[in-house]
Write an enzyme that holds these catalytic residues in place. Structure first.
Site, PDB file in Angstrom:
ATOM      1  NE  ARG A  82      11.565   7.055  -3.158  1.00  0.00           N
ATOM      2  CZ  ARG A  82      11.395   8.374  -3.294  1.00  0.00           C
ATOM      3  NH1 ARG A  82      12.360   9.124  -3.798  1.00  0.00           N
ATOM      4  NH2 ARG A  82      10.274   8.951  -2.910  1.00  0.00           N
ATOM      5  NE  ARG A 152      14.542  12.244  -7.219  1.00  0.00           N
ATOM      6  CZ  ARG A 152      13.518  12.810  -6.587  1.00  0.00           C
ATOM      7  NH1 ARG A 152      12.415  12.108  -6.376  1.00  0.00           N
ATOM      8  NH2 ARG A 152      13.585  14.055  -6.167  1.00  0.00           N
ATOM      9  CE  LYS A 213       9.894  14.834  -9.447  1.00  0.00           C
ATOM     10  NZ  LYS A 213       8.849  14.356  -8.530  1.00  0.00           N
ATOM     11  CE  LYS A 215      10.575  10.583 -10.442  1.00  0.00           C
ATOM     12  NZ  LYS A 215       9.112  10.516 -10.209  1.00  0.00           N
ATOM     13  CB  CYS A 433       1.283   8.038  -4.179  1.00  0.00           C
ATOM     14  SG  CYS A 433       0.108   9.299  -3.616  1.00  0.00           S
ATOM     15  CB  CYS A 439       3.178  12.140   1.577  1.00  0.00           C
ATOM     16  SG  CYS A 439       3.820  13.237   0.280  1.00  0.00           S
ATOM     17  CB  CYS A 478      -0.043  16.044  -4.066  1.00  0.00           C
ATOM     18  SG  CYS A 478       1.617  15.491  -4.533  1.00  0.00           S
ATOM     19  CB  CYS A 482       4.371   9.441  -6.142  1.00  0.00           C
ATOM     20  SG  CYS A 482       5.562  10.733  -5.717  1.00  0.00           S
TER      21      CYS A 482
END
Length: 575
Positions: A82, A152, A213, A215, A433, A439, A478, A482
């Site tokens: 990414r 990110r 993470k 964002k 996603c 994935c 999931c 995303c």
């Protein structure tokens, strides 16, 4: 670490990821040595996780996993990369470079536009990983910190029309991205063969980086095209007389959860207040460092900023940010979100230039039979003097087109299927996603399921005389979020092959979290439920009432008001 407020630090045995980061030598690990091992296509041990900080996830093609096992072969190990692309803006030269690499060096040959307003390469085998980073560097790009426990890729509203305010906001998105990047030289040493740095300090992220993470976005009202409530930190642009004067700061949004764990939930961001421009970077660093010090390093499922705010209290977190930044939040300036989708087709900017937003279903740019999207984008890039902009809704803007090239670019786009006049409002308002087959976290289909599912919903809308209407419909394979299903009017969250948790009641502006209506039901059952509910909407709606708003008013589900308290409350779904 701040010595105050020690009660806000979670005590206990640290998650293994904390060991991994501590022992990584500032994200270097033994990745360089792993690259030389041609006995496996994988990155092994800690490196499996460490490459994420360099912008990559190790994956394999799950469609052929069983067949390869029968042949006594390891899974077809490869990486997904990414890119870091603050605000989603890419030059035409950069586009042509990534187009060439995807064609020649990736298994699938595609460029994937993501919900994080950047692109991904899928299916890059180990021998091509280092050349991939060197190619990106040669055209002024990288993938630093687009995954892992760091800040990110920074999103920014894709709005080339009001060019002056957008340009200012975009510049701030770039500054925030650079300010919050890891300072380790591990990326340059491993992938670009730079000399090893003698020492490393991480003044903002710390030597063990963030607990989870993180964002960040910059958003320009009235377009909530980046979904502020999906992110840890959001800067809402406030303009006066066509000039940016500062930001309202929203903290603590996030959509991921864990199936069966009621201590996890999607959460909206809290509005901390307004800051003037000169405090932007200090406030960004203060929010990140407070989360760095107070975030849960014991339980990763509760490590995101949203859980820190729930645990320590919004006012305590806000006060710490003021203390660390030296800025005091003023009352928020008024603003309103009225839309969040992309304006597909041509619009003219205030500077007289034209901008063409291309609808890219699922963001997958590839040449399909009768629809040569990848070739068409490359042909446009070869003649276009402006830039190209990826949106957080997986679409692509050809920005800054002079009047004399408008017809030519439209002709190319139509020739290659990049413009189709029959794309319905419903298809434009649907998103998924990647999920299967690449994935490793996917429990159910998403990208491959979406097109046919949308066709079914189009049929239901037509059946009930609502063909010109649409529903914000999103599918994620999931519960990691995303596909941003937890900000949709209808959100599906993968539970198993062909099975989803079925959520209802979000709104069109992205300001309300949907509630689970049915658990673990099949694709067929979902469409049966939607048939009934769309029928009711057609008969019982108020004038111009959106689907999600109708479901709340009709008490099909009750609104999620306080996620920590009522998201999992089954009594909020009337029998």
């Amino acid at each position: 670490m701040s010595t105050d407020n020690k009660n806000f630090i979670v005590e206990g045995k640290l998650a293994d990821n904390e060991r991994l980061k501590t022992e990584s030598n500032f994200l270097r690990g033994t990745i360089a040595e792993d690259l030389k091992d041609d006995l496996t296509g994988a990155f092994v041990g800690d490196n499996f996780q460490l490459i994420r900080f360099h912008g990559m996830y190790q994956q394999d093609d799950r469609d052929i996993r069983a067949e390869r096992a029968k042949q006594k072969l390891e899974p077809l190990q490869n990486v997904m990369l990414r890119a870091r692309l603050p605000g989603g803006i890419i030059t035409t030269d950069q586009w042509l470079a990534i187009d060439k690499f995807a064609e020649e060096k990736s298994i699938y040959g595609s460029i994937r536009l993501t919900t994080r307003q950047t692109f991904q390469f899928h299916g890059v085998l180990k021998p091509n990983v280092k050349p991939m980073h060197q190619m990106l560097n040669s055209v002024g790009m990288d993938s630093i910190a687009t995954a892992g426990d760091v800040n990110r890729n920074v999103l920014c509203t894709s709005n080339p029309v009001e060019s002056e305010v957008h340009q200012e906001a975009y510049e701030w998105a770039k500054k925030i991205s650079e300010h919050l990047l890891p300072k380790t030289r591990a990326y340059a040493e491993i992938w670009l063969d730079e000399k090893k740095a003698e020492s490393t300090e991480e003044p903002i992220l710390g030597s063990t980086y963030l607990p989870r993470k993180f964002k960040t976005t910059v958003v320009i009202p009235p377009h909530n095209d980046i979904d502020v409530h999906a992110n840890d930190l959001n800067f809402v642009a406030i303009a006066e007389n066509g000039k940016l004067i500062g930001f309202n700061v929203l903290v603590g949004g996030g959509l991921a959860m864990t199936h069966g764990d009621t201590a996890t939930f999607p959460r909206k961001a809290d509005d901390f207040g307004f800051i003037s421009l000169e405090h932007t970077l200090a406030v960004a660093a203060a929010v990140v460092s407070t989360q760095r010090d107070w975030g849960n390093r014991v339980n990763r499922k509760n490590a995101k900023t949203k859980y820190t705010l729930e645990r320590v209290g919004v006012e305590n977190f806000k006060a710490e940010v003021e203390k660390r930044s030296g800025a005091v939040f003023a009352d928020s300036k008024p603003y309103e979100f009225t839309s969040r989708g992309d304006r597909i087709g041509w619009v003219e900017g205030i500077d007289g230039k034209h901008h063409l937003t291309l609808f890219i279903e699922n963001g997958r740019i590839l040449d399909f039979p009768g629809k040569t999207l990848k070739t068409g984008c490359a042909e446009i890039a070869r003649i276009h003097p402006g830039d190209m902009r990826m949106t957080a809704n997986q679409n692509l803007i050809i920005a800054g087109v002079p009047t004399e090239l408008k017809d030519k670019i439209e002709s190319i786009a139509r020739e290659h299927g990049l413009i189709a006049d029959d794309v319905s409002p419903q298809r434009m308002d649907s998103m998924a996603c990647v999920a299967l087959p690449t994935c490793p976290l996917a429990m159910a289909e998403a990208e491959r399921y979406l097109p046919n599912a949308v066709t079914e919903i189009e049929g239901l809308l037509a059946k009930h005389n609502l063909a010109n209407e649409s529903i914000i419909y999103r599918v994620t394979g999931c519960p990691n979020g995303c596909g941003r299903a937890m900000l949709a009017e209808v959100g599906l969250v993968g539970k198993g092959p062909g099975k989803y948790n079925f959520h209802l009641g979000g709104d069109r502006q992205g300001l309300r979290i949907p509630r689970m209506y049915k658990e673990n039901i099949s694709e067929q059952q979902i469409m049966q439920e939607l048939d009934v509910l769309i029928g009711r909407w057609a008969k019982e709606r108020n004038t111009d009432e959106a689907f999600g708003d109708f479901l709340i008013r009709a008490e099909v589900v009750k609104p999620v008001v306080d996620s920590a308290k009522d998201f999992h409350d089954e009594s909020q779904v009337p029998a």
